[in-house]
Design a protein around this motif. Structure first.
Motif, PDB file in Angstrom:
ATOM      1  N   PHE A   1      26.357  11.988 -14.835  1.00 50.14           N
ATOM      2  CA  PHE A   1      26.023  11.329 -16.095  1.00 50.14           C
ATOM      3  C   PHE A   1      24.768  11.978 -16.650  1.00 50.14           C
ATOM      4  CE2 PHE A   1      24.313   7.700 -18.575  1.00 50.14           C
ATOM      5  CZ  PHE A   1      25.424   7.421 -19.354  1.00 50.14           C
ATOM      6  N   VAL A   2      24.861  12.534 -17.857  1.00 49.93           N
ATOM      7  CA  VAL A   2      23.727  13.211 -18.484  1.00 49.93           C
ATOM      8  C   VAL A   2      23.359  12.465 -19.755  1.00 49.93           C
ATOM      9  CG1 VAL A   2      22.897  15.358 -19.514  1.00 49.93           C
ATOM     10  CG2 VAL A   2      24.436  15.434 -17.554  1.00 49.93           C
ATOM     11  N   VAL A   3      22.084  12.129 -19.882  1.00 51.65           N
ATOM     12  CA  VAL A   3      21.575  11.436 -21.064  1.00 51.65           C
ATOM     13  C   VAL A   3      20.712  12.417 -21.845  1.00 51.65           C
ATOM     14  CG1 VAL A   3      20.153   9.531 -21.904  1.00 51.65           C
ATOM     15  CG2 VAL A   3      21.556   9.229 -19.857  1.00 51.65           C
ATOM     16  N   ARG A   4      21.025  12.575 -23.121  1.00 48.25           N
ATOM     17  CA  ARG A   4      20.238  13.448 -23.993  1.00 48.25           C
ATOM     18  C   ARG A   4      19.476  12.569 -24.969  1.00 48.25           C
ATOM     19  NH1 ARG A   4      21.540  16.536 -29.020  1.00 48.25           N
ATOM     20  NH2 ARG A   4      19.915  18.113 -29.113  1.00 48.25           N
TER      21      ARG A   4
ATOM     22  N   ARG B   1      14.460   7.195 -16.440  1.00 46.70           N
ATOM     23  CA  ARG B   1      14.647   7.178 -14.984  1.00 46.70           C
ATOM     24  C   ARG B   1      14.666   5.750 -14.446  1.00 46.70           C
ATOM     25  NH1 ARG B   1      10.310  10.873 -14.352  1.00 46.70           N
ATOM     26  NH2 ARG B   1      11.134  12.903 -14.823  1.00 46.70           N
ATOM     27  N   GLU B   2      13.758   4.919 -14.937  1.00 45.77           N
ATOM     28  CA  GLU B   2      13.710   3.529 -14.472  1.00 45.77           C
ATOM     29  C   GLU B   2      14.966   2.769 -14.895  1.00 45.77           C
ATOM     30  OE1 GLU B   2      12.706  -0.070 -12.798  1.00 45.77           O
ATOM     31  OE2 GLU B   2      12.088   1.978 -12.356  1.00 45.77           O
TER      32      GLU B   2
ATOM     33  N   ILE C   1      18.011  15.126 -20.588  1.00 45.63           N
ATOM     34  CA  ILE C   1      17.613  16.219 -21.464  1.00 45.63           C
ATOM     35  C   ILE C   1      16.697  15.609 -22.518  1.00 45.63           C
ATOM     36  CG2 ILE C   1      18.377  17.969 -23.102  1.00 45.63           C
ATOM     37  CD1 ILE C   1      21.132  17.846 -21.663  1.00 45.63           C
ATOM     38  N   VAL C   2      15.448  16.043 -22.504  1.00 43.95           N
ATOM     39  CA  VAL C   2      14.471  15.558 -23.478  1.00 43.95           C
ATOM     40  C   VAL C   2      13.791  16.799 -24.050  1.00 43.95           C
ATOM     41  CG1 VAL C   2      12.507  14.041 -23.887  1.00 43.95           C
ATOM     42  CG2 VAL C   2      14.151  13.465 -22.101  1.00 43.95           C
TER      43      VAL C   2
ATOM     44  N   ARG D   1       6.964  10.330 -21.035  1.00 39.95           N
ATOM     45  CA  ARG D   1       7.091   8.873 -21.120  1.00 39.95           C
ATOM     46  C   ARG D   1       8.555   8.480 -21.312  1.00 39.95           C
ATOM     47  NH1 ARG D   1       3.797   7.462 -25.351  1.00 39.95           N
ATOM     48  NH2 ARG D   1       5.548   7.549 -26.781  1.00 39.95           N
ATOM     49  N   VAL D   2       9.257   9.199 -22.180  1.00 44.01           N
ATOM     50  CA  VAL D   2      10.678   8.926 -22.407  1.00 44.01           C
ATOM     51  C   VAL D   2      11.462   9.150 -21.115  1.00 44.01           C
ATOM     52  CG1 VAL D   2      12.749   9.711 -23.635  1.00 44.01           C
ATOM     53  CG2 VAL D   2      10.604   9.377 -24.881  1.00 44.01           C
ATOM     54  N   LYS D   3      11.187  10.249 -20.412  1.00 48.51           N
ATOM     55  CA  LYS D   3      11.891  10.526 -19.148  1.00 48.51           C
ATOM     56  C   LYS D   3      11.604   9.459 -18.101  1.00 48.51           C
ATOM     57  CE  LYS D   3      10.595  14.911 -19.112  1.00 48.51           C
ATOM     58  NZ  LYS D   3      10.366  16.303 -18.709  1.00 48.51           N
TER      59      LYS D   3
END
Length: 93
Positions: free
Chosen positions: A55-58, A39-40, A20-21, A33-35
């Protein structure tokens, strides 16, 4: 950054990760760029998640200014914290 995790009762599928960005992070170029960085970071760590894990990263606005190494260490810390939390409370459906 924040993270939410859950282990699905149906662990027949591989671990899954979501990001979530929001627009608060920056314009479309910055958000993408953040996503890409997230992802990497998760690509190389995906095998460490249990089957069925969600797993969700905000990303918070500070992620836009963070270096790759900072994001990497924070995601690693969040994953460790989430794994410990899941282990302590058992499987949740």
């Amino acid at each position: 950054m924040m993270a939410h995790s859950l282990i699905d009762s149906d662990d027949s599928h591989a671990a899954r990760v979501g990001f979530i960005v929001s627009k608060a992070v920056g314009n479309a170029v910055v958000r993408n760029r953040v996503k890409r960085r997230l992802r990497e970071i998760m690509r190389v760590r995906l095998d460490s998640l249990a089957p069925g894990a969600l797993f969700v990263v905000r990303a918070l606005p500070q992620a836009a200014e963070a270096e790759f190494a900072q994001l990497e260490s924070e995601v690693t810390m969040l994953m460790d914290k989430a794994q410990k939390k899941l282990e302590s409370r058992g499987r949740r459906t």
